[in-house]
Scaffold this motif. Structure first.
Motif, PDB file in Angstrom:
ATOM      1  N   TYR A  66      -8.734   2.279  -1.473  1.00 17.90           N
ATOM      2  CA  TYR A  66      -9.382   2.294  -2.781  1.00 17.90           C
ATOM      3  C   TYR A  66     -10.132   1.003  -3.076  1.00 17.90           C
ATOM      4  O   TYR A  66      -9.843  -0.052  -2.509  1.00 17.90           O
ATOM      5  CB  TYR A  66      -8.364   2.565  -3.890  1.00 17.90           C
ATOM      6  N   CYS A  89      -6.860   9.359  -1.021  1.00 14.00           N
ATOM      7  CA  CYS A  89      -5.397   9.423  -0.937  1.00 14.00           C
ATOM      8  C   CYS A  89      -5.002  10.365   0.198  1.00 14.00           C
ATOM      9  O   CYS A  89      -5.384  11.553   0.195  1.00 14.00           O
ATOM     10  CB  CYS A  89      -4.820   9.903  -2.264  1.00 14.00           C
ATOM     11  N   ALA A 120      -2.781   7.017 -10.797  1.00 18.48           N
ATOM     12  CA  ALA A 120      -2.240   6.084 -11.800  1.00 18.48           C
ATOM     13  C   ALA A 120      -0.745   6.287 -12.032  1.00 18.48           C
ATOM     14  O   ALA A 120      -0.045   5.336 -12.390  1.00 18.48           O
ATOM     15  CB  ALA A 120      -3.006   6.225 -13.114  1.00 18.48           C
ATOM     16  N   ASN A 138       3.611   4.540  -8.091  1.00 15.26           N
ATOM     17  CA  ASN A 138       3.929   3.113  -8.120  1.00 15.26           C
ATOM     18  C   ASN A 138       2.999   2.386  -7.147  1.00 15.26           C
ATOM     19  O   ASN A 138       2.427   2.990  -6.233  1.00 15.26           O
ATOM     20  CB  ASN A 138       5.412   2.848  -7.850  1.00 15.26           C
ATOM     21  N   GLN A 139       2.836   1.091  -7.344  1.00 15.05           N
ATOM     22  CA  GLN A 139       1.861   0.318  -6.573  1.00 15.05           C
ATOM     23  C   GLN A 139       2.147   0.359  -5.074  1.00 15.05           C
ATOM     24  O   GLN A 139       1.226   0.417  -4.257  1.00 15.05           O
ATOM     25  CB  GLN A 139       1.804  -1.130  -7.074  1.00 15.05           C
ATOM     26  N   GLU A 140       3.408   0.365  -4.697  1.00 12.93           N
ATOM     27  CA  GLU A 140       3.765   0.423  -3.279  1.00 12.93           C
ATOM     28  C   GLU A 140       3.248   1.712  -2.635  1.00 12.93           C
ATOM     29  O   GLU A 140       2.682   1.694  -1.535  1.00 12.93           O
ATOM     30  CB  GLU A 140       5.278   0.316  -3.122  1.00 12.93           C
ATOM     31  N   ASP A 141       3.424   2.845  -3.335  1.00 12.85           N
ATOM     32  CA  ASP A 141       2.937   4.120  -2.808  1.00 12.85           C
ATOM     33  C   ASP A 141       1.407   4.158  -2.762  1.00 12.85           C
ATOM     34  O   ASP A 141       0.822   4.684  -1.814  1.00 12.85           O
ATOM     35  CB  ASP A 141       3.458   5.290  -3.646  1.00 12.85           C
ATOM     36  N   ILE A 142       0.777   3.601  -3.777  1.00 15.66           N
ATOM     37  CA  ILE A 142      -0.689   3.543  -3.779  1.00 15.66           C
ATOM     38  C   ILE A 142      -1.179   2.764  -2.568  1.00 15.66           C
ATOM     39  O   ILE A 142      -2.060   3.222  -1.832  1.00 15.66           O
ATOM     40  CB  ILE A 142      -1.219   2.915  -5.088  1.00 15.66           C
ATOM     41  N   ASP A 143      -0.606   1.590  -2.354  1.00 12.80           N
ATOM     42  CA  ASP A 143      -1.025   0.749  -1.228  1.00 12.80           C
ATOM     43  C   ASP A 143      -0.761   1.427   0.121  1.00 12.80           C
ATOM     44  O   ASP A 143      -1.519   1.241   1.064  1.00 12.80           O
ATOM     45  CB  ASP A 143      -0.340  -0.612  -1.284  1.00 12.80           C
TER      46      ASP A 143
END
Length: 166
Positions: free
Chosen positions: A44, A51, A31, A34-39
């Motif tokens: 998920y 991860c 959480a 940032n969204q870019e790193d998550i993607d």
């Protein structure tokens, strides 16, 4: 008397305020990304996060008995499990008798608000069935949730948790 309705942060539907229970959308370690790193780094769904093929998380429920009510209060939280446990959970994902599987060790992957020493607390994950989330049992007596899970909470405490959703 009309019942207060609030917007659910997960599905955007209007639900009765009394039905709202605390839930964490992602493990804290994810959480804060940032969204870019998550993607880029994670695979998920609403049920799991992997991860960097190194960290494995399963969405679960922490069930807390509510004293004198005959019901439980459910906190939606994440458990970090080993790759072997994650693979076994994945194998059994659609099996109706998965609750026969022994509990699996893990760590609580959220800092549960209103509690102390919750994130990274030792837990056990129990699979429950193909259409229900696994249950988390807190094993670390230093985590204040341990006592709440063992002894129960008051309806007032349940309300305090729900207030965090509003």
């Amino acid at each position: 008397m009309t019942q207060e309705l609030i917007k659910c942060p997960c599905c955007d539907k209007m639900v009765p305020a009394n039905d709202m229970e605390l839930s964490y959308r992602m493990p804290d370690a994810i959480a804060c990304m940032n969204q870019e790193d998550i993607d880029e780094q994670c695979k998920y769904t609403n049920d799991y996060v992997v991860c960097n093929d190194e960290y494995f998380y399963i969405r679960c429920i922490i069930s807390l008995p509510v004293k004198d009510s005959g019901r439980d209060y459910a906190i939606g939280a994440w458990a970090q499990v080993s790759s072997n446990s994650f693979n076994r959970i994945w194998e059994l994902w659609d099996e109706s008798d998965q609750s026969n599987e022994p509990r699996m060790g893990g760590l609580l992957a959220n800092n549960i608000h209103l509690n102390t020493n919750s994130e990274d607390s030792e837990v056990e994950v129990q699979l429950t069935g193909a259409t229900s989330r696994p249950l988390i049992s807190i094993k670390d007596p230093e985590c204040s949730l341990y006592k709440e899970q063992q002894c129960g909470i008051t309806i007032h405490r349940a309300s305090e948790y729900s207030d965090l959703c509003r």
